[in-house]
Design a protein around this motif. Sequence first.
Motif, PDB file in Angstrom:
ATOM      1  N   THR A 128       0.949  -0.980   0.122  1.00 34.15           N
ATOM      2  CA  THR A 128       0.002  -0.098  -0.139  1.00 34.15           C
ATOM      3  C   THR A 128       0.856   1.171  -0.115  1.00 34.15           C
ATOM      4  O   THR A 128       1.880   1.289   0.634  1.00 34.15           O
ATOM      5  N   VAL A 129       0.512   2.316  -0.659  1.00 34.74           N
ATOM      6  CA  VAL A 129       1.212   3.517  -0.788  1.00 34.74           C
ATOM      7  C   VAL A 129       0.230   4.619  -0.634  1.00 34.74           C
ATOM      8  O   VAL A 129      -1.115   4.427  -0.982  1.00 34.74           O
ATOM      9  N   ASP A 130       0.702   5.673  -0.223  1.00 36.31           N
ATOM     10  CA  ASP A 130      -0.139   6.649   0.067  1.00 36.31           C
ATOM     11  C   ASP A 130      -0.344   7.616  -0.927  1.00 36.31           C
ATOM     12  O   ASP A 130       0.131   8.573  -1.385  1.00 36.31           O
ATOM     13  N   THR A 131      -1.472   7.068  -1.785  1.00 30.55           N
ATOM     14  CA  THR A 131      -1.977   7.941  -2.877  1.00 30.55           C
ATOM     15  C   THR A 131      -3.430   8.162  -2.894  1.00 30.55           C
ATOM     16  O   THR A 131      -4.265   7.495  -2.159  1.00 30.55           O
ATOM     17  N   PRO A 132      -3.817   9.263  -3.384  1.00 32.05           N
ATOM     18  CA  PRO A 132      -5.464   9.455  -3.531  1.00 32.05           C
ATOM     19  C   PRO A 132      -6.362   7.991  -3.712  1.00 32.05           C
ATOM     20  O   PRO A 132      -7.241   8.083  -3.114  1.00 32.05           O
ATOM     21  N   THR A 133      -5.705   7.426  -4.790  1.00 34.89           N
ATOM     22  CA  THR A 133      -6.411   6.399  -5.261  1.00 34.89           C
ATOM     23  C   THR A 133      -6.476   5.160  -4.302  1.00 34.89           C
ATOM     24  O   THR A 133      -7.735   4.531  -3.940  1.00 34.89           O
ATOM     25  N   MET A 134      -5.340   4.922  -3.502  1.00 36.62           N
ATOM     26  CA  MET A 134      -5.274   4.086  -2.442  1.00 36.62           C
ATOM     27  C   MET A 134      -6.460   4.551  -1.249  1.00 36.62           C
ATOM     28  O   MET A 134      -7.041   3.826  -0.729  1.00 36.62           O
ATOM     29  N   ARG A 135      -6.329   5.808  -0.824  1.00 37.48           N
ATOM     30  CA  ARG A 135      -7.042   6.292   0.220  1.00 37.48           C
ATOM     31  C   ARG A 135      -8.555   6.185  -0.295  1.00 37.48           C
ATOM     32  O   ARG A 135      -9.401   5.684   0.804  1.00 37.48           O
ATOM     33  N   ASP A 136      -8.989   6.333  -1.475  1.00 36.98           N
ATOM     34  CA  ASP A 136     -10.096   6.337  -1.635  1.00 36.98           C
ATOM     35  C   ASP A 136     -10.737   4.927  -1.747  1.00 36.98           C
ATOM     36  O   ASP A 136     -11.910   4.498  -1.219  1.00 36.98           O
ATOM     37  N   ALA A 137      -9.899   3.918  -2.051  1.00 38.21           N
ATOM     38  CA  ALA A 137     -10.288   2.480  -2.109  1.00 38.21           C
ATOM     39  C   ALA A 137     -10.521   2.035  -0.843  1.00 38.21           C
ATOM     40  O   ALA A 137     -11.422   1.174  -0.729  1.00 38.21           O
ATOM     41  N   MET A 138      -9.611   2.371   0.149  1.00 40.37           N
ATOM     42  CA  MET A 138      -9.890   2.213   1.569  1.00 40.37           C
ATOM     43  C   MET A 138     -11.123   2.716   2.089  1.00 40.37           C
ATOM     44  O   MET A 138     -11.747   1.906   2.990  1.00 40.37           O
TER      45      MET A 138
END
Length: 274
Positions: free
Chosen positions: A195-205
């Motif tokens: 996991t990497v701190d990106t907007p896409t990752m945060r949105d998915a979470m």
Amino acid sequence: MSEQNTLAFTKKYGPWAVIAGASHGVGAALADQVAAKGLNCVLVARREDALTDLKNQLVDRYGVEVLVVTLDLTLDDAADRLVAAVADREVGLLIYNAGGDPYITRFLDTPVEDWCKLLHLNTRTIMRCCHAFGGRMVARGAGGVLLVGSQAALGGVRKLAMYAATKSFAMTLGEGLWAEWKGQGVDVLNLLIGTVDTPTMRDAMVRQGIAGALTMQLAKAEDIAAIALRELPNGPTLIHPDDLAESPTGSHSGLARREHVQRISAESALFIGD
């Protein structure tokens, strides 16, 4: 990086870098750090506004040339369109950072047509890009291919079945190309990240209802990018963050994968030749 090392980087991987999936996150960080070393950049993604903003930043900060290619990499002819847009620019570095899973569902909960788009993105398009740009690099005797993948490539994962399968394809392709090209001046590295701190990752979470989705500590994109460029000559596979430990162990370490590729390649040569 010292001036001498920067010049060496530019000589081997310049004058142009193609960064697929450059609109945000790790891709944008890689573009920034590549441009900082003096490479001109071809920025590829679907979001023209984000690419144009990034282009302006890179030109202002580093004075490099930047070509924006707005392109959906899931299309059947995406690689052909990209190659045509790049034209005769001398590409010494291919970074393929596209290929995230926008669905994160059980296999049967997503239409097969959508899975086919992910399949094209992480298999057909990446293969054709490696063939087109890798061929140019081998011909000139210098270059690099960086395939930004995922630890999901190491085995099947619930709710990520197609994502894991396609990332496994990319990883295996990269390892094979490393074995074929390492003696011809072309570096190949699979970077398998979590996991990497990106907007896409945060949105998915957030969509998945993960506790602490917006506050959980995750690896930073700029740190991942720096590691990737530093380790590019040390292929074929780097598993982040496991391989950054002083003594990485286990069958899933990058070192173990390198030894496996070398051994199997040597054994296979007895039957299929060098």
